[in-house]
Design an enzyme around this catalytic site. Structure first.
Site, PDB file in Angstrom:
ATOM      1  CE  LYS A 270      -3.835  -2.456   2.071  1.00 54.22           C
ATOM      2  NZ  LYS A 270      -4.478  -2.981   3.281  1.00 54.22           N
TER       3      LYS A 270
ATOM      4  CD  GLN B 216      -3.499  -4.541   6.482  1.00 56.05           C
ATOM      5  OE1 GLN B 216      -3.368  -3.562   5.774  1.00 56.05           O
ATOM      6  NE2 GLN B 216      -4.103  -5.636   6.057  1.00 56.05           N
TER       7      GLN B 216
ATOM      8  CG  ASP C  96      -9.835  -0.278   4.509  1.00 64.31           C
ATOM      9  OD1 ASP C  96      -9.697  -0.510   3.288  1.00 64.31           O
ATOM     10  OD2 ASP C  96      -9.107  -0.765   5.390  1.00 64.31           O
TER      11      ASP C  96
END
Ligand code: NAP
Length: 293
Positions: free
Chosen positions: A53, A97, A120
């Site tokens: 990422k 994460q 997200d």
């Protein structure tokens, strides 16, 4: 029949090239989009995802930073970091994460992220917006699947779509996005009695399970589009999806490979959501400036 390969790497590259020029335009207005990733623990796969990422951000000129915490870090320290990032003007997107260590409450951590920076798309208010078809930040993996289907002009409206898997991060939002585009959607789970009964009549099959070899050629209708979200590490070390690619590609009309299908698109959509958040910040600043002039 030999299926058309849905090439996630190529589509990603095309989309990222366009994003690069949007990042440059923002740069001319004095703003660099920024993504902050919070990583707790030493999970090997998470380390790789986070590294990828960060690299992807760099490749299109975006700022990224990773905030690493030991596996046993108390929840309140993580929440404090998220509060800091919510208030940090250099950061437009925040990603925690997953998976988190057991002692940390997933829902609490995701709810702590400002919905405006929730790139997200896991904050409850963004999930709710997705249900009503008004989401600003749709979750990255299903958004990537939709982008692939659109890029390859797979018809969605009126088709029979089967989503295998009902997780909050893939299966459920995937089903909602297909429904929003007027597909007739069936969600199958581990409790579904006869999976093939559903997949055999599907024009689109999206598998998000995590079991290699689950979807076989006899389960797929001739000409169907098959999207493989699954990522499984085989005993020989190779990466495979849920779909028996070799056999299914003989009956499907279009199919994503693993690797090189959905995976690259997930990161590309993360970049897209972060860029969108940054562009909104720039727009809000411009409106405020005009109002005060
Ligand atoms: P998850 O939370 O474990 O969910 C898996 C789902 O599959 C569950 O809903 C489960 O049903 C269902 N399932 C299990 N066995 C089944 C069976 N035999 N038949 C039908 N459904 C079955 O996993 P996830 O986070 O959604 O991830 C799914 C896969 O996608 C994993 O391989 C993951 O690594 C991969 N993934 C890839 C990307 C990417 O960017 N390519 C992104 C995210 C995830 P129940 O709910 O009934 O248990």
């Amino acid at each position: 029949m030999s299926a058309k390969i849905i090439d996630g790497r190529a589509v990603s590259e095309t989309m990222r090239a366009k994003m690069r020029s949007r990042v440059e335009s923002l740069g001319l207005r004095g703003l660099t989009p920024g993504l902050a990733v919070v990583l707790i623990g030493e999970d090997a796969a998470s380390q790789i995802y986070v590294r990828n990422k960060a690299k992807a951000c760099e490749s299109i000129g975006m700022h990224s930073e990773v905030h690493r915490f030991e596996h046993d870090t108390p929840e309140d320290i993580v929440l404090r970091k998220i509060a800091d990032l919510n208030g940090d003007a250099r950061i437009h997107g925040i990603l925690v994460q997953l998976p988190l260590p057991d002692h940390i409450d997933n829902a609490k951590v995701l709810a702590a992220i400002s919905p405006d920076k929730d790139v997200d798309g896991f904050h409850q208010s963004n999930v709710g917006a997705l249900v009503t078809g008004q989401s600003d930040f749709p979750p990255c993996t299903p958004q990537g699947v939709m982008a692939l289907l659109d890029y390859y002009e797979v018809p969605i409206e009126g088709c029979n779509a089967v989503v295998i898997g009902r997780s909050n991060i893939v299966g459920k939002p995937m089903a909602l996005m297909l429904l929003a585009r007027s597909a007739t959607v069936t969600i199958c789970t581990s409790r579904t009695r006869d999976l093939s009964q559903f997949t055999q009549i599907a024009d689109i099959v999206v598998s998000a399970v995590g079991r290699a070899g689950l979807v076989t050629a006899d389960m797929i209708k001739n000409g169907a589009a098959v999207v493989d979200v699954g990522m499984n590490r085989l005993s020989n070390g190779k990466l495979a999806g849920d779909v028996d690619f070799e056999q299914v590609s003989k009956v499907a009309g279009a199919i994503t490979p693993v690797p090189g299908g959905v995976g690259p698109m997930t990161i590309t959509m993360l970049l897209a959501n972060t860029l969108k958040a940054a562009e909104r910040t720039a727009e809000a600043a411009a409106v405020a400036k005009r109002a005060s002039a």
